[in-house]
Design a protein around this motif. Structure first.
Motif, mmCIF file in Angstrom:
data_model
loop_
_atom_site.group_PDB
_atom_site.id
_atom_site.type_symbol
_atom_site.label_atom_id
_atom_site.label_comp_id
_atom_site.label_asym_id
_atom_site.label_seq_id
_atom_site.Cartn_x
_atom_site.Cartn_y
_atom_site.Cartn_z
ATOM 1 N N LEU A 128 -53.432 -19.820 -1.525
ATOM 2 C CA LEU A 128 -53.017 -21.221 -1.424
ATOM 3 C C LEU A 128 -53.797 -21.943 -0.337
ATOM 4 C CD1 LEU A 128 -49.164 -20.800 -1.887
ATOM 5 C CD2 LEU A 128 -50.809 -21.690 -3.550
ATOM 6 N N MET A 129 -54.109 -21.239 0.767
ATOM 7 C CA MET A 129 -54.919 -21.855 1.804
ATOM 8 C C MET A 129 -56.304 -22.213 1.270
ATOM 9 S SD MET A 129 -57.698 -21.390 3.968
ATOM 10 C CE MET A 129 -57.975 -19.649 3.606
ATOM 11 N N PHE A 130 -56.913 -21.298 0.515
ATOM 12 C CA PHE A 130 -58.266 -21.548 0.019
ATOM 13 C C PHE A 130 -58.263 -22.674 -1.020
ATOM 14 C CE2 PHE A 130 -62.219 -20.424 -2.317
ATOM 15 C CZ PHE A 130 -63.085 -20.551 -1.237
ATOM 16 N N LEU A 131 -57.238 -22.719 -1.869
ATOM 17 C CA LEU A 131 -57.118 -23.824 -2.817
ATOM 18 C C LEU A 131 -56.894 -25.144 -2.093
ATOM 19 C CD1 LEU A 131 -54.960 -22.204 -5.634
ATOM 20 C CD2 LEU A 131 -57.283 -23.081 -5.854
ATOM 21 N N HIS A 132 -56.137 -25.089 -1.013
ATOM 22 C CA HIS A 132 -55.910 -26.277 -0.187
ATOM 23 C C HIS A 132 -57.238 -26.760 0.397
ATOM 24 C CE1 HIS A 132 -53.143 -28.207 3.102
ATOM 25 N NE2 HIS A 132 -53.847 -29.098 2.428
ATOM 26 N N PHE A 140 -62.089 -34.188 -7.743
ATOM 27 C CA PHE A 140 -61.113 -34.091 -8.835
ATOM 28 C C PHE A 140 -59.816 -33.419 -8.360
ATOM 29 C CE2 PHE A 140 -63.239 -30.041 -9.032
ATOM 30 C CZ PHE A 140 -62.309 -29.144 -9.507
ATOM 31 N N LEU A 141 -59.919 -32.513 -7.379
ATOM 32 C CA LEU A 141 -58.719 -31.914 -6.806
ATOM 33 C C LEU A 141 -58.091 -32.829 -5.760
ATOM 34 C CD1 LEU A 141 -59.797 -28.176 -6.366
ATOM 35 C CD2 LEU A 141 -58.096 -29.072 -7.953
ATOM 36 N N TRP A 142 -58.920 -33.489 -4.967
ATOM 37 C CA TRP A 142 -58.404 -34.374 -3.920
ATOM 38 C C TRP A 142 -57.606 -35.526 -4.526
ATOM 39 C CZ3 TRP A 142 -56.607 -35.136 0.565
ATOM 40 C CH2 TRP A 142 -56.505 -36.421 1.104
ATOM 41 N N ARG A 143 -58.023 -36.032 -5.675
ATOM 42 C CA ARG A 143 -57.298 -37.144 -6.296
ATOM 43 C C ARG A 143 -55.856 -36.746 -6.609
ATOM 44 N NH1 ARG A 143 -61.490 -39.032 -10.880
ATOM 45 N NH2 ARG A 143 -59.762 -40.416 -11.470
ATOM 46 N N LEU A 144 -55.655 -35.485 -6.969
ATOM 47 C CA LEU A 144 -54.295 -34.990 -7.196
ATOM 48 C C LEU A 144 -53.595 -34.690 -5.876
ATOM 49 C CD1 LEU A 144 -54.980 -32.506 -10.148
ATOM 50 C CD2 LEU A 144 -53.934 -34.770 -10.316
ATOM 51 N N HIS A 145 -54.308 -34.037 -4.982
ATOM 52 C CA HIS A 145 -53.723 -33.633 -3.701
ATOM 53 C C HIS A 145 -53.403 -34.834 -2.814
ATOM 54 C CE1 HIS A 145 -52.721 -31.036 -0.416
ATOM 55 N NE2 HIS A 145 -53.741 -31.425 0.339
ATOM 56 N N ALA A 146 -54.099 -35.958 -3.038
ATOM 57 C CA ALA A 146 -53.874 -37.160 -2.229
ATOM 58 C C ALA A 146 -52.441 -37.651 -2.328
ATOM 59 C CB ALA A 146 -54.845 -38.267 -2.655
ATOM 60 N N VAL A 147 -51.756 -37.337 -3.431
ATOM 61 C CA VAL A 147 -50.355 -37.737 -3.563
ATOM 62 C C VAL A 147 -49.522 -37.133 -2.442
ATOM 63 C CG1 VAL A 147 -48.302 -37.555 -5.041
ATOM 64 C CG2 VAL A 147 -50.532 -38.099 -6.051
ATOM 65 N N HIS A 163 -48.220 -33.699 -6.640
ATOM 66 C CA HIS A 163 -48.453 -34.140 -8.008
ATOM 67 C C HIS A 163 -48.218 -32.924 -8.898
ATOM 68 C CE1 HIS A 163 -50.334 -35.695 -11.626
ATOM 69 N NE2 HIS A 163 -50.302 -36.899 -11.070
ATOM 70 N N PRO A 164 -47.462 -33.070 -9.990
ATOM 71 C CA PRO A 164 -47.154 -31.909 -10.831
ATOM 72 C C PRO A 164 -48.390 -31.154 -11.307
ATOM 73 C CG PRO A 164 -45.794 -33.771 -11.463
ATOM 74 C CD PRO A 164 -46.781 -34.293 -10.450
ATOM 75 N N LEU A 165 -49.471 -31.869 -11.584
ATOM 76 C CA LEU A 165 -50.686 -31.195 -12.037
ATOM 77 C C LEU A 165 -51.313 -30.356 -10.920
ATOM 78 C CD1 LEU A 165 -52.413 -33.891 -14.283
ATOM 79 C CD2 LEU A 165 -51.042 -31.917 -14.983
ATOM 80 N N HIS A 166 -51.226 -30.843 -9.687
ATOM 81 C CA HIS A 166 -51.759 -30.055 -8.576
ATOM 82 C C HIS A 166 -50.902 -28.823 -8.341
ATOM 83 C CE1 HIS A 166 -53.256 -28.964 -4.568
ATOM 84 N NE2 HIS A 166 -54.348 -29.603 -4.937
ATOM 85 N N GLN A 167 -49.600 -28.950 -8.546
ATOM 86 C CA GLN A 167 -48.734 -27.782 -8.410
ATOM 87 C C GLN A 167 -49.059 -26.749 -9.482
ATOM 88 O OE1 GLN A 167 -44.524 -28.540 -8.644
ATOM 89 N NE2 GLN A 167 -43.978 -26.435 -8.152
ATOM 90 N N VAL A 168 -49.411 -27.218 -10.687
ATOM 91 C CA VAL A 168 -49.817 -26.293 -11.746
ATOM 92 C C VAL A 168 -51.066 -25.521 -11.323
ATOM 93 C CG1 VAL A 168 -50.754 -26.150 -14.080
ATOM 94 C CG2 VAL A 168 -48.772 -27.595 -13.629
ATOM 95 N N TYR A 287 -57.481 -43.855 -8.575
ATOM 96 C CA TYR A 287 -58.035 -43.628 -7.236
ATOM 97 C C TYR A 287 -59.451 -43.086 -7.322
ATOM 98 C CZ TYR A 287 -58.487 -41.411 -2.593
ATOM 99 O OH TYR A 287 -58.914 -41.004 -1.345
ATOM 100 N N LYS A 288 -60.376 -43.743 -6.658
ATOM 101 C CA LYS A 288 -61.764 -43.290 -6.584
ATOM 102 C C LYS A 288 -62.094 -43.042 -5.114
ATOM 103 C CE LYS A 288 -63.373 -45.550 -10.806
ATOM 104 N NZ LYS A 288 -61.998 -45.768 -11.281
ATOM 105 N N PRO A 289 -62.048 -41.779 -4.676
ATOM 106 C CA PRO A 289 -62.291 -41.457 -3.262
ATOM 107 C C PRO A 289 -63.601 -42.051 -2.763
ATOM 108 C CG PRO A 289 -61.527 -39.520 -4.439
ATOM 109 C CD PRO A 289 -61.785 -40.571 -5.480
ATOM 110 N N GLY A 290 -63.518 -42.655 -1.578
ATOM 111 C CA GLY A 290 -64.703 -43.244 -0.964
ATOM 112 C C GLY A 290 -64.799 -44.736 -1.176
#
Length: 310
Positions: A128-132, A140-147, A163-168, A287-290
């Motif tokens: 989980l740390m490495f996925l974090h 594409f992961l940050w857009r979900l994790h940003a929630v 975000h439910p998709l990030h939890q998946v 959301y478009k990071p940056g």
């Protein structure tokens, strides 16, 4: 006014009760063959204890005030726990599909339950740390994790904001490999409970003392630094339970470069983060990071030009 005794109890007993007490109670329930339904009231006790302790000894009084996020965070918590339960219920199926049967696989089922749980926590903590870490590196992961990072305060419920998709993604890549290896359902249940409680501890607005363990557990002010809205300065301290993985990765920072205030949480390029649950579900689509940073810089330049013109 809260008494000094109550504050002292919270300062020194909050973490031991939440981590050792509640996990110990869950372990007793499972190891003694009692109904797994007892885990639900234990989770409610964890949430209630955090809520009470936050009123007695908060890091910041401002974080105890509603930021218009209360109902949304309750929905997040319910969805988070339901997805955890769904993940646990699929473990027998995964055992049949990938390990050739419920008692097959490479998981050390002959170990005592406590040993299997400890192994599961260590392995899941690394995964989980490495996925974090990756969630802060890839858009594409940050857009979900940003929630999760959009919150403007930290308190117990924030730990269950996902975000439910990030939890998946967390479940599939972080803990599903353990199930494929043959991890029993009872170990998965205890692991899921331990992770939920740890998330509540990690984000709770409680000034608990950790003593010599302060820089070895990824909670308290260590995690506050991870949530600051100071650009990339929060890209550190990714661990859930331990800081050892961050030390190996070179992302551990024990102290912030400057004092953290109650207003330093969130995402700097999205200062008006949406409050509603549905809005947060669709946030990654828009959301478009940056680009938020570019917009803020453009606005700052426009203000500067306007001020000079005056």
């Amino acid at each position: 006014m809260t008494s000094g005794v109550a504050r002292a109890v919270v300062r020194y007993a909050y973490f031991p009760f939440m981590f050792f007490g509640l996990n110990g109670a869950a372990y007793y329930v499972v190891s003694q063959g009692h109904s797994y339904l007892w885990i639900a009231p234990l989770m409610l006790i964890a949430i209630g204890t955090a809520f009470l302790a936050e009123r007695i000894l908060p890091w910041y009084e401002e974080w105890n005030e509603s930021h218009g996020d209360g109902q949304t965070n309750v929905v997040h918590a319910i969805v988070y726990e339901l997805q955890n339960l769904n993940g646990i219920l699929t473990i027998p199926l995964m055992g049949w599909l990938f390990s050739g049967g419920l008692n097959a696989g490479i998981w050390p089922r002959d170990w005592p339950l406590w040993g299997q749980l400890l192994l599961a926590v260590v392995l899941a903590d690394f995964a989980l740390m490495f996925l974090h870490f990756l969630s802060h590196r890839y858009a594409f992961l940050w857009r979900l994790h940003a929630v999760h990072h959009g919150v403007s305060r930290l308190y117990g419920f924030n730990g269950l904001v996902r975000h439910p998709l990030h939890q998946v993604v967390d479940l599939v890549l972080g803990t599903a490999p353990l199930a494929i290896a043959g991890m029993p359902v009872e170990v998965a249940l205890l692991l899921g409970f331990a992770i939920s409680v740890q998330l509540i501890i990690q984000h709770s607005n409680v000034a608990y003392a950790l003593g010599p363990f302060r820089n070895h557990l990824s909670i308290g002010q260590i995690h506050h630094l991870h949530h600051v809205n100071w650009g990339k300065e929060g890209d550190c301290n990714f661990g859930l339970f331990l800081t050892v993985w961050d030390r190996i990765l070179g992302t551990f920072h024990a102290e912030p470069p400057r004092p953290i205030t109650a207003n330093d949480m969130g995402i700097d390029e999205v200062p008006q983060f949406p409050k509603g649950y549905v809005e947060q579900l669709v946030f990654p689509i828009h959301y478009k990071p940056g680009q938020g940073v570019q917009h803020l810089m453009a606005a700052a330049r426009a203000r500067a030009v306007h001020d000079i013109g005056e």
